[in-house]
Design a protein around this motif. Structure first.
Motif, mmCIF file in Angstrom:
data_model
loop_
_atom_site.group_PDB
_atom_site.id
_atom_site.type_symbol
_atom_site.label_atom_id
_atom_site.label_comp_id
_atom_site.label_asym_id
_atom_site.label_seq_id
_atom_site.Cartn_x
_atom_site.Cartn_y
_atom_site.Cartn_z
ATOM 1 N N ALA A 22 0.842 -1.199 0.000
ATOM 2 C CA ALA A 22 0.000 0.000 0.000
ATOM 3 C C ALA A 22 0.874 1.245 0.000
ATOM 4 O O ALA A 22 2.025 1.202 0.439
ATOM 5 C CB ALA A 22 -0.901 0.022 1.237
ATOM 6 N N ALA A 27 -4.448 7.227 5.078
ATOM 7 C CA ALA A 27 -5.606 6.354 4.849
ATOM 8 C C ALA A 27 -5.263 4.878 5.006
ATOM 9 O O ALA A 27 -6.129 4.079 5.375
ATOM 10 C CB ALA A 27 -6.189 6.597 3.456
ATOM 11 N N LYS A 28 -4.015 4.514 4.775
ATOM 12 C CA LYS A 28 -3.615 3.107 4.863
ATOM 13 C C LYS A 28 -3.243 2.705 6.293
ATOM 14 O O LYS A 28 -3.111 1.530 6.587
ATOM 15 C CB LYS A 28 -2.463 2.810 3.912
ATOM 16 C CG LYS A 28 -2.781 3.132 2.462
ATOM 17 C CD LYS A 28 -3.976 2.369 1.934
ATOM 18 C CE LYS A 28 -4.217 2.705 0.467
ATOM 19 N NZ LYS A 28 -5.328 1.968 -0.103
ATOM 20 N N SER A 97 -5.973 -0.394 6.539
ATOM 21 C CA SER A 97 -6.593 0.868 6.115
ATOM 22 C C SER A 97 -7.730 1.335 7.018
ATOM 23 O O SER A 97 -8.456 0.531 7.591
ATOM 24 C CB SER A 97 -7.154 0.723 4.699
ATOM 25 O OG SER A 97 -6.148 0.407 3.783
ATOM 26 N N ARG A 99 -9.572 3.815 5.456
ATOM 27 C CA ARG A 99 -10.428 4.220 4.337
ATOM 28 C C ARG A 99 -9.963 3.436 3.117
ATOM 29 O O ARG A 99 -8.775 3.396 2.809
ATOM 30 C CB ARG A 99 -10.301 5.728 4.102
ATOM 31 C CG ARG A 99 -11.350 6.303 3.202
ATOM 32 C CD ARG A 99 -11.304 7.833 3.153
ATOM 33 N NE ARG A 99 -10.019 8.376 2.698
ATOM 34 C CZ ARG A 99 -9.178 9.044 3.479
ATOM 35 N NH1 ARG A 99 -9.466 9.269 4.742
ATOM 36 N NH2 ARG A 99 -8.041 9.512 3.003
ATOM 37 N N GLU A 100 -10.901 2.822 2.430
ATOM 38 C CA GLU A 100 -10.531 1.933 1.336
ATOM 39 C C GLU A 100 -11.745 1.688 0.461
ATOM 40 O O GLU A 100 -12.873 1.715 0.938
ATOM 41 C CB GLU A 100 -10.054 0.594 1.926
ATOM 42 C CG GLU A 100 -9.407 -0.359 0.964
ATOM 43 C CD GLU A 100 -8.009 0.073 0.560
ATOM 44 O OE1 GLU A 100 -7.805 0.290 -0.655
ATOM 45 O OE2 GLU A 100 -7.131 0.202 1.418
ATOM 46 N N SER A 103 -9.898 -3.147 -2.152
ATOM 47 C CA SER A 103 -8.441 -3.102 -2.243
ATOM 48 C C SER A 103 -7.897 -4.048 -3.302
ATOM 49 O O SER A 103 -8.091 -5.268 -3.217
ATOM 50 C CB SER A 103 -7.842 -3.458 -0.883
ATOM 51 O OG SER A 103 -6.456 -3.678 -0.998
#
Length: 184
Positions: A22, A27-28, A97, A99-100, A103
Motif C-alpha cells: 500500500a 488512509a492506509k 486501512s 479508508r478503502e 483493495s
C-alpha cells in the motif's frame, strides 16, 4: 519464486513473513499496523513485517518502528515491481486501512493464495470471509489487529487452508471476467 524471494528478503525458512502492499499514507494506517506488530513481536519470535510501497508517511513510520523497538523486524521495501513474487514469499497478508474501496492489493493476495487480516472498511468484508479466508478487524484498533495477526502467525495449517480458500474465492468472484460480467 517463493524460495528465491524469501532468500532475497533475508528470511529464514521458519520465519513468518507478514506483508502489506500500500502507499504509505494516512488512509492506509500503517502506524496502527506497526503498533500492532510491536505488541505481537513482544511475545512472538520468528515473525517479520514487510511494507511494500512508499509515500509521505515513510520517515514517520520508520521512526515509529525504531521507537517501538521493532526496526530490525520491520522492513520498508519501497515501491516494488514484483508484487506477485513478494506475495508468493509471504505467509500472511495484512491491510490496515481506515479508508478503502475494494483493495486491489487484497485481491492480489487472495489470487496468490494468502490468508489475510483486513480492517472492516470499504470492500474488505466483501473480499474476506471471516473464519474462512482470513480475519476482519475494526479499523484503527491496534489491539484487535495484533490479536488477529497473532492468531494466524501461530497457526500455519490454518493460514494455508484459508489461503487456498482465498484463492478459490478470488477465482469464483474476483477475476476480471467475473467482475465485468457482474458489472454488466
Amino acid at each position: 519464486a517463493r524460495d528465491v524471494t524469501r532468500g532475497e528478503l533475508g528470511l529464514a525458512p521458519d520465519e513468518v513473513a507478514v506483508v502489506t502492499v500500500a502507499s504509505l499514507t494516512p488512509a492506509k494506517a500503517q502506524h496502527v499496523l506497526i503498533e500492532a506488530f510491536a505488541a505481537l513481536a513482544r511475545s512472538v519470535a520468528g515473525v517479520r513485517l514487510f511494507l511494500a510501497g512508499d509515500g509521505p508517511r515513510r520517515a514517520a513510520l520508520e521512526e515509529q518502528a525504531r521507537g517501538s523497538g521493532v526496526a530490525g523486524r520491520v522492513c520498508f521495501l519501497g515501491v516494488r515491481r514484483d508484487v506477485p513474487a513478494l506475495l508468493a514469499a509471504a505467509d500472511l497478508f495484512v491491510l490496515s486501512s481506515v479508508r478503502e474501496g475494494l483493495s486491489l492489493s487484497l485481491l492480489e493476495a487472495m489470487r496468490a493464495g494468502r490468508a489475510a487480516v483486513a480492517t472492516d472498511v470499504g470492500g474488505s468484508r466483501e473480499a474476506v470471509v471471516p473464519g474462512a479466508t482470513g480475519l476482519v478487524v475494526p479499523p484503527d484498533d491496534a489491539a484487535a489487529l495484533a490479536a488477529a495477526l497473532g492468531e494466524l502467525v501461530a497457526d500455519g495449517a490454518r493460514r494455508a487452508a484459508w489461503g487456498a480458500a482465498a484463492r478459490r474465492r478470488w477465482e469464483e468472484r474476483f477475476t476480471a471476467e467475473h467482475m465485468v460480467r457482474d458489472t454488466e
